[in-house]
Enzyme design. Structure first.
Site, PDB file in Angstrom:
ATOM      1  N   HIS A   1      40.770  28.461  28.288  1.00  0.00           N
ATOM      2  CA  HIS A   1      40.531  27.982  29.661  1.00  0.00           C
ATOM      3  C   HIS A   1      39.269  28.663  30.193  1.00  0.00           C
ATOM      4  CE1 HIS A   1      40.995  27.509  33.980  1.00  0.00           C
ATOM      5  NE2 HIS A   1      41.858  26.549  33.734  1.00  0.00           N
TER       6      HIS A   1
ATOM      7  N   GLU B   1      38.318  29.710  33.047  1.00  0.00           N
ATOM      8  CA  GLU B   1      38.489  30.922  33.871  1.00  0.00           C
ATOM      9  C   GLU B   1      38.782  32.137  32.980  1.00  0.00           C
ATOM     10  OE1 GLU B   1      41.662  30.917  36.923  1.00  0.00           O
ATOM     11  OE2 GLU B   1      41.821  33.051  36.485  1.00  0.00           O
TER      12      GLU B   1
END
Ligand code: F3S
Length: 281
Positions: free
Chosen positions: A127, A129
């Site tokens: 991901h 982030e």
């Protein structure tokens, strides 16, 4: 007259709203404007920004070739190396729209890793982030997503740990994974960095759905957080509809005195407003 109750926490969370507004503001000020990756996973918004001259770049190579303009970092944030690489092109201006809650995790990771703690991120591998978080540790980081991974995690018992979470990770799962790591009795510092924007949105949707005749959930077909909202609302109100835009709204409002509206995290405000006025008329 139908009474319409629209959730206050429908649609964009604080960090995404701030980032999207930043892009619109920058596009007004000067051109060209680029976002480093799509600012949000919503084609309508990305296309609207394109019309205003905002383009998406997806790699540092593309950023290095730019000879002018502004590059905006989205709310997910990026690694320190990426930020430095962008800043090293003197021809461009970098505007960092990283959500302050994500920024706080970067700061914790940078400090704790510099003090010798091994960083463990509870989150989804790959991901954006999480990739950004890893890049703020001075000595790498371990990402744990499943119970199997938590059980398989091995670390020198003398090494202190710092455990943080991806902001959108499931809170219950986070607790379960930390509990598994705790069985090993590491010297650990745990910081629950899960953002409450999602749980607040869900709680409000549940409350509204429980008191209306008909509930509308607006969200992208592939948006898992919108599907979750639909699930929650369906349990409270059997007349719950999942729509993507106002055009999908072929409802029989007859007999509905009260209608509730909520929306997933990537639904722009204008779509929520359109649905709201359609239901009112
Ligand atoms: Fe949104 Fe920032 Fe929370 S981007 S989900 S407010 S961490």
């Amino acid at each position: 007259m139908v009474k319409v109750i629209t959730a206050k926490n429908a649609g964009f969370c604080f960090g995404v709203k701030r980032a999207v507004e930043t892009v619109y503001e920058e596009a007004e000020k000067q051109q060209p404007v680029y976002t480093f990756g799509p600012i949000i996973h919503n084609d309508v918004v990305v296309r609207d920004l394109e019309k205003k001259g905002v383009r998406v770049i997806n790699s540092l190579e593309e950023a290095a070739e730019l000879t002018e303009g502004t590059v905006i970092i989205r709310s997910h944030g990026v690694s320190r190396a990426t930020l430095d690489a962008l800043a090293s092109n003197p021809a461009i201006r970098v505007v960092d729209a990283t959500c302050p809650f994500v920024q706080r995790i970067h700061d914790v990771i940078a400090k704790q890793s510099a003090e010798g703690r091994k960083i463990v991120i509870i989150g989804n591998k790959g991901h954006a982030e999480v990739e950004g978080h890893i890049g703020w540790s001075v000595n790498g980081a371990e990402v744990i997503e499943t119970e199997e991974e938590a059980r398989a995690f091995e670390c020198d018992p003398e090494t202190p740990l710092c455990i943080v979470a991806q902001t959108t990770f499931n809170a219950k799962k986070f607790e379960d994974l930390v509990a598994i790591l705790d069985e090993r009795r590491y010297n650990r510092y745990v910081m629950n960095t899960i953002c409450n924007a999602t749980s607040i949105r869900q709680e409000e949707a549940r409350r509204i759905a429980s008191g209306v005749d008909l509930m509308i959930v607006i969200g992208g077909k592939n948006s898992s957080n919108s599907a979750k909202l639909f699930d929650i609302c369906s349990k409270e109100c059997e007349n719950t509809f999942f729509i993507e835009t106002r055009e999908d709204l072929e409802l029989h409002l007859t007999g509905s005195e009260t209608v509730g509206i909520t929306a997933g995290a990537s639904t722009p405000n204008n779509i929520i407003e359109e649905v709201q006025s359609y239901v009112r008329t």
